[in-house]
Write a protein that holds these residues in place. Structure first.
Motif, mmCIF file in Angstrom:
data_model
loop_
_atom_site.group_PDB
_atom_site.id
_atom_site.type_symbol
_atom_site.label_atom_id
_atom_site.label_comp_id
_atom_site.label_asym_id
_atom_site.label_seq_id
_atom_site.Cartn_x
_atom_site.Cartn_y
_atom_site.Cartn_z
ATOM 1 N N SER A 7 -36.918 47.354 -23.081
ATOM 2 C CA SER A 7 -37.449 46.004 -23.263
ATOM 3 C C SER A 7 -38.111 45.520 -21.978
ATOM 4 N N LYS A 8 -39.203 44.832 -22.113
ATOM 5 C CA LYS A 8 -39.916 44.277 -20.960
ATOM 6 C C LYS A 8 -39.479 42.828 -20.689
ATOM 7 N N LEU A 9 -38.512 42.343 -21.456
ATOM 8 C CA LEU A 9 -38.047 40.969 -21.299
ATOM 9 C C LEU A 9 -36.884 40.900 -20.311
ATOM 10 N N CYS A 10 -36.835 39.808 -19.583
ATOM 11 C CA CYS A 10 -35.738 39.544 -18.666
ATOM 12 C C CYS A 10 -34.461 39.362 -19.483
ATOM 13 N N MET A 11 -33.387 40.056 -19.127
ATOM 14 C CA MET A 11 -32.157 39.950 -19.898
ATOM 15 C C MET A 11 -31.451 38.612 -19.686
ATOM 16 N N PHE A 12 -31.856 37.854 -18.672
ATOM 17 C CA PHE A 12 -31.228 36.571 -18.401
ATOM 18 C C PHE A 12 -31.896 35.421 -19.152
ATOM 19 N N CYS A 13 -33.233 35.403 -19.158
ATOM 20 C CA CYS A 13 -33.938 34.251 -19.738
ATOM 21 C C CYS A 13 -34.956 34.657 -20.806
ATOM 22 N N TYR A 14 -35.124 35.951 -21.040
ATOM 23 C CA TYR A 14 -35.994 36.501 -22.082
ATOM 24 C C TYR A 14 -37.472 36.187 -21.890
ATOM 25 N N LYS A 15 -37.872 35.941 -20.654
ATOM 26 C CA LYS A 15 -39.293 35.817 -20.328
ATOM 27 C C LYS A 15 -39.809 37.182 -19.915
ATOM 28 N N ASN A 16 -41.126 37.298 -19.724
ATOM 29 C CA ASN A 16 -41.724 38.564 -19.310
ATOM 30 C C ASN A 16 -41.066 39.045 -18.022
ATOM 31 N N GLY A 17 -40.475 40.216 -18.058
ATOM 32 C CA GLY A 17 -39.647 40.702 -16.964
ATOM 33 C C GLY A 17 -40.384 41.505 -15.917
ATOM 34 N N THR A 18 -41.311 40.898 -15.209
ATOM 35 C CA THR A 18 -41.977 41.585 -14.103
ATOM 36 C C THR A 18 -41.002 41.703 -12.933
ATOM 37 N N ILE A 19 -41.343 42.546 -11.983
ATOM 38 C CA ILE A 19 -40.491 42.701 -10.808
ATOM 39 C C ILE A 19 -40.357 41.373 -10.066
ATOM 40 N N HIS A 20 -41.473 40.677 -9.887
ATOM 41 C CA HIS A 20 -41.419 39.385 -9.199
ATOM 42 C C HIS A 20 -40.555 38.400 -9.960
ATOM 43 N N HIS A 21 -40.656 38.428 -11.282
ATOM 44 C CA HIS A 21 -39.827 37.518 -12.078
ATOM 45 C C HIS A 21 -38.346 37.830 -11.873
ATOM 46 N N HIS A 22 -37.966 39.096 -12.024
ATOM 47 C CA HIS A 22 -36.549 39.476 -11.918
ATOM 48 C C HIS A 22 -35.940 39.065 -10.584
ATOM 49 N N PHE A 23 -36.636 39.350 -9.505
ATOM 50 C CA PHE A 23 -36.052 39.138 -8.186
ATOM 51 C C PHE A 23 -36.266 37.740 -7.611
ATOM 52 N N PHE A 24 -37.292 37.021 -8.057
ATOM 53 C CA PHE A 24 -37.612 35.769 -7.381
ATOM 54 C C PHE A 24 -37.849 34.560 -8.286
ATOM 55 N N TYR A 25 -38.294 34.747 -9.529
ATOM 56 C CA TYR A 25 -38.697 33.596 -10.333
ATOM 57 C C TYR A 25 -37.817 33.306 -11.537
#
Length: 89
Positions: A7-25
């Motif tokens: 899955s490309k979704l963030c497991m925490f908030c289910y938004k698009n899980g880019t590297i920047h999103h996972h670690f910072f946003y």
């Protein structure tokens, strides 16, 4: 990640899980960085370069290595949890 089949979704908030999103946003990553700010007074990084460059510049010579290791540890922890690898702890 280039060949990622999961899955490309963030497991925490289910938004698009880019590297920047996972670690910072992601809201949970922001919460974690906010806790670091409250404890250490270090601003939330905007990206990997900002994290390691600014934290290194803010540290005293006696703790620069610890700040860099701490930043890497936080990113590694987010990665483990986001990949559901809790058994690694």
């Amino acid at each position: 990640v280039i060949n990622w089949n999961g899955s490309k979704l963030c497991m925490f908030c289910y938004k698009n899980g880019t590297i920047h999103h996972h670690f910072f946003y992601c809201i949970y990553a922001k919460f974690l960085w906010r806790a670091v700010y409250l404890v250490l007074g270090l601003q939330r990084p905007k990206d990997v370069h900002d994290l390691f460059h600014r934290w290194y510049k803010q540290g005293r010579s006696s703790n620069k290595a610890l700040l860099l290791i701490g930043g890497a540890t936080i990113c590694w922890t987010i990665r483990l949890i986001s990949n559901n690898e809790r058994d690694c702890f």
